[in-house]
Design an enzyme around this catalytic site. Structure first.
Site, PDB file in Angstrom:
ATOM      1  N   ASP A 140       9.338   7.686   8.811  1.00  0.00           N
ATOM      2  CA  ASP A 140       9.030   6.702   8.285  1.00  0.00           C
ATOM      3  C   ASP A 140       8.139   6.582   7.333  1.00  0.00           C
ATOM      4  O   ASP A 140       8.334   8.033   6.914  1.00  0.00           O
ATOM      5  CB  ASP A 140       8.188   6.310   9.611  1.00  0.00           C
ATOM      6  N   LEU A 141       7.384   5.765   6.343  1.00  0.00           N
ATOM      7  CA  LEU A 141       7.206   5.576   5.494  1.00  0.00           C
ATOM      8  C   LEU A 141       5.471   4.779   5.385  1.00  0.00           C
ATOM      9  O   LEU A 141       4.619   6.154   4.957  1.00  0.00           O
ATOM     10  CB  LEU A 141       8.214   4.410   4.494  1.00  0.00           C
ATOM     11  N   ASP A 142       5.597   3.887   6.475  1.00  0.00           N
ATOM     12  CA  ASP A 142       4.116   3.764   6.649  1.00  0.00           C
ATOM     13  C   ASP A 142       3.411   4.187   7.421  1.00  0.00           C
ATOM     14  O   ASP A 142       3.700   4.295   8.760  1.00  0.00           O
ATOM     15  CB  ASP A 142       3.819   1.996   6.787  1.00  0.00           C
ATOM     16  N   THR A 161      -0.006   3.078   3.989  1.00  0.00           N
ATOM     17  CA  THR A 161       0.565   1.420   3.588  1.00  0.00           C
ATOM     18  C   THR A 161       0.206   0.479   4.971  1.00  0.00           C
ATOM     19  O   THR A 161      -0.091  -0.733   4.850  1.00  0.00           O
ATOM     20  CB  THR A 161       1.716   1.379   2.830  1.00  0.00           C
ATOM     21  N   LYS A 178       3.139  -1.936  14.245  1.00  0.00           N
ATOM     22  CA  LYS A 178       3.207  -1.109  13.613  1.00  0.00           C
ATOM     23  C   LYS A 178       4.799  -0.543  13.766  1.00  0.00           C
ATOM     24  O   LYS A 178       5.211  -0.549  14.878  1.00  0.00           O
ATOM     25  CB  LYS A 178       2.334   0.173  13.767  1.00  0.00           C
ATOM     26  N   SER A 198      12.811   3.739   7.609  1.00  0.00           N
ATOM     27  CA  SER A 198      11.427   2.626   6.913  1.00  0.00           C
ATOM     28  C   SER A 198      12.351   1.104   7.752  1.00  0.00           C
ATOM     29  O   SER A 198      12.729   0.788   7.280  1.00  0.00           O
ATOM     30  CB  SER A 198      11.067   2.352   5.670  1.00  0.00           C
ATOM     31  N   ALA A 199      11.316   0.373   8.088  1.00  0.00           N
ATOM     32  CA  ALA A 199      11.426  -1.106   8.683  1.00  0.00           C
ATOM     33  C   ALA A 199      11.465  -1.848   7.382  1.00  0.00           C
ATOM     34  O   ALA A 199      11.125  -3.020   7.285  1.00  0.00           O
ATOM     35  CB  ALA A 199      11.410  -1.113   9.881  1.00  0.00           C
ATOM     36  N   LYS A 221      13.020  -1.443  14.889  1.00  0.00           N
ATOM     37  CA  LYS A 221      12.364  -0.384  16.197  1.00  0.00           C
ATOM     38  C   LYS A 221      12.428  -0.884  17.259  1.00  0.00           C
ATOM     39  O   LYS A 221      11.574  -2.432  17.011  1.00  0.00           O
ATOM     40  CB  LYS A 221      11.120   0.280  15.234  1.00  0.00           C
ATOM     41  N   GLU A 230       7.525  10.176  13.020  1.00  0.00           N
ATOM     42  CA  GLU A 230       6.259   8.087  12.990  1.00  0.00           C
ATOM     43  C   GLU A 230       4.878   8.447  13.322  1.00  0.00           C
ATOM     44  O   GLU A 230       5.209   9.138  14.385  1.00  0.00           O
ATOM     45  CB  GLU A 230       7.505   7.909  14.477  1.00  0.00           C
ATOM     46  N   ASP A 231       4.601   7.418  13.171  1.00  0.00           N
ATOM     47  CA  ASP A 231       3.230   7.399  13.409  1.00  0.00           C
ATOM     48  C   ASP A 231       3.219   6.140  14.424  1.00  0.00           C
ATOM     49  O   ASP A 231       1.697   5.428  15.359  1.00  0.00           O
ATOM     50  CB  ASP A 231       2.573   6.378  12.405  1.00  0.00           C
TER      51      ASP A 231
HETATM   52  C1  BG6 Z   1       7.209  -0.329   8.736  1.00  0.00           C
HETATM   53  C2  BG6 Z   1       5.550  -1.609   9.230  1.00  0.00           C
HETATM   54  O1  BG6 Z   1       7.423   0.264   8.244  1.00  0.00           O
HETATM   55  O2  BG6 Z   1       7.442  -1.850   8.254  1.00  0.00           O
HETATM   56  C3  BG6 Z   1       5.320  -2.379  10.170  1.00  0.00           C
HETATM   57  O3  BG6 Z   1       5.085  -0.532  10.336  1.00  0.00           O
HETATM   58  C4  BG6 Z   1       5.721  -3.782   8.367  1.00  0.00           C
HETATM   59  O4  BG6 Z   1       3.858  -3.529   9.916  1.00  0.00           O
HETATM   60  C5  BG6 Z   1       7.476  -3.377   8.304  1.00  0.00           C
HETATM   61  O5  BG6 Z   1       5.709  -5.158   9.096  1.00  0.00           O
HETATM   62  C6  BG6 Z   1       8.468  -4.277   8.029  1.00  0.00           C
HETATM   63  O6  BG6 Z   1       7.661  -4.407   6.513  1.00  0.00           O
HETATM   64  P1  BG6 Z   1       8.247  -5.448   5.091  1.00  0.00           P
HETATM   65  O7  BG6 Z   1       7.127  -4.464   3.782  1.00  0.00           O
HETATM   66  O8  BG6 Z   1       9.016  -5.432   5.033  1.00  0.00           O
HETATM   67  O9  BG6 Z   1       6.806  -6.882   5.929  1.00  0.00           O
HETATM   68 MG    MG Z   2       4.985   3.656  10.005  1.00  0.00          MG
END
Ligand code: BG6
Ligand code: MG
Length: 227
Positions: A14-16, A22, A50, A122-123, A153, A177-178
């Site tokens: 996962d990224l964030d 972030t 999240k 990552s989403a 997710k 993942e977090d």
């Molecule tokens: C996920 C985050 O990685 O990405 C979420 O944990 C976030 O908090 C989601 O809503 C979507 O991100 P973005 O940058 O496309 O709005």
């Molecule tokens: Mg995350």
């Protein structure tokens, strides 16, 4: 060694909140928006968001309104979502490689040395920008595009997509993942789930570390071997 017989065929991150912190900027950006809407938003509320994509997160926030957000048209919702994204983009403008979380680069190097490919699940639609700012693009073999998966997710789609693009068997993949929704996604994909953070929130993970500095390839291998 033949891929089929390797213990770990790929590690999908996962990224964030895993590669970089972030997650705190997503929180701030949603908080600004929730306050404009007159909705109380705190860290506990944020925990539910999240890993959840932008529109689904907005829906969860709007559901805190007395009418559950029913008065908003789709167009208005899109405007609010864009507003949050603009808040977020402002906050991440100065992110650079100093914001890579502790232990992540060491893990990337160990994986590279072991010949284990790295995927990103990552989403976030901002993932590409962040990877460039963090200067870690070269470590990542595949970035699963959230635009190309049917369900976000906690559905397994994005992890399965990354595995498919890497050409590996999900059973031999590790996901990191977090977020609770992220751990659920990894488990539903049939992968070995490593959670980073609160053991209670991430209780469905196969192996949990409190912070990224505690991630190590040898520990992950050891725990995976005992599954
Ligand atoms: C996920 C985050 O990685 O990405 C979420 O944990 C976030 O908090 C989601 O809503 C979507 O991100 P973005 O940058 O496309 O709005
Ligand atoms: Mg995350």
């Amino acid at each position: 060694m033949n891929k089929e017989h390797q213990e770990i065929q790929a590690v999908i991150f996962d990224l964030d909140g895993v590669i970089t912190d972030t997650a705190k900027y997503h929180y701030e950006a949603w908080k600004q928006l929730a306050e404009e809407l007159g909705i109380h938003f705190d860290l506990e509320f944020n925990e539910q968001l999240k890993g959840i994509d932008r529109m689904a997160s907005l829906e969860k926030i709007l559901s805190a309104l007395p009418d559950g957000g029913a008065a908003f048209t789709l167009e208005q919702k899109q405007e609010w979502a864009e507003r949050k994204n603009n808040n977020y983009k402002r906050l991440i403008q100065t992110v650079d490689k100093s914001e890579i979380l502790p232990g992540i680069l060491d893990l990337f190097h160990d994986l590279e040395y072991a010949g284990i490919p790295i995927g990103l699940a990552s989403a976030s639609r901002n993932a590409g920008t962040l990877l460039r700012q963090l200067k870690v693009e070269s470590y990542i073999h595949v970035i699963a595009d959230p635009e190309n998966v049917a369900h976000g997710k906690p559905a397994p789609d994005i992890f399965l997509k990354a595995a498919e693009e890497l050409g590996v068997d999900p059973h031999y993949c590790v996901g990191i993942e977090d977020a609770e929704a992220g751990v659920q996604a990894i488990k539903s994909a049939g992968m070995f789930a490593v959670g980073v953070g609160d053991a209670e929130i991430l209780s469905k993970a196969d192996y949990i570390v409190p912070e990224t500095s505690k991630l190590s390839l040898s520990d992950i291998k050891q725990h995976m071997a005992g599954r």
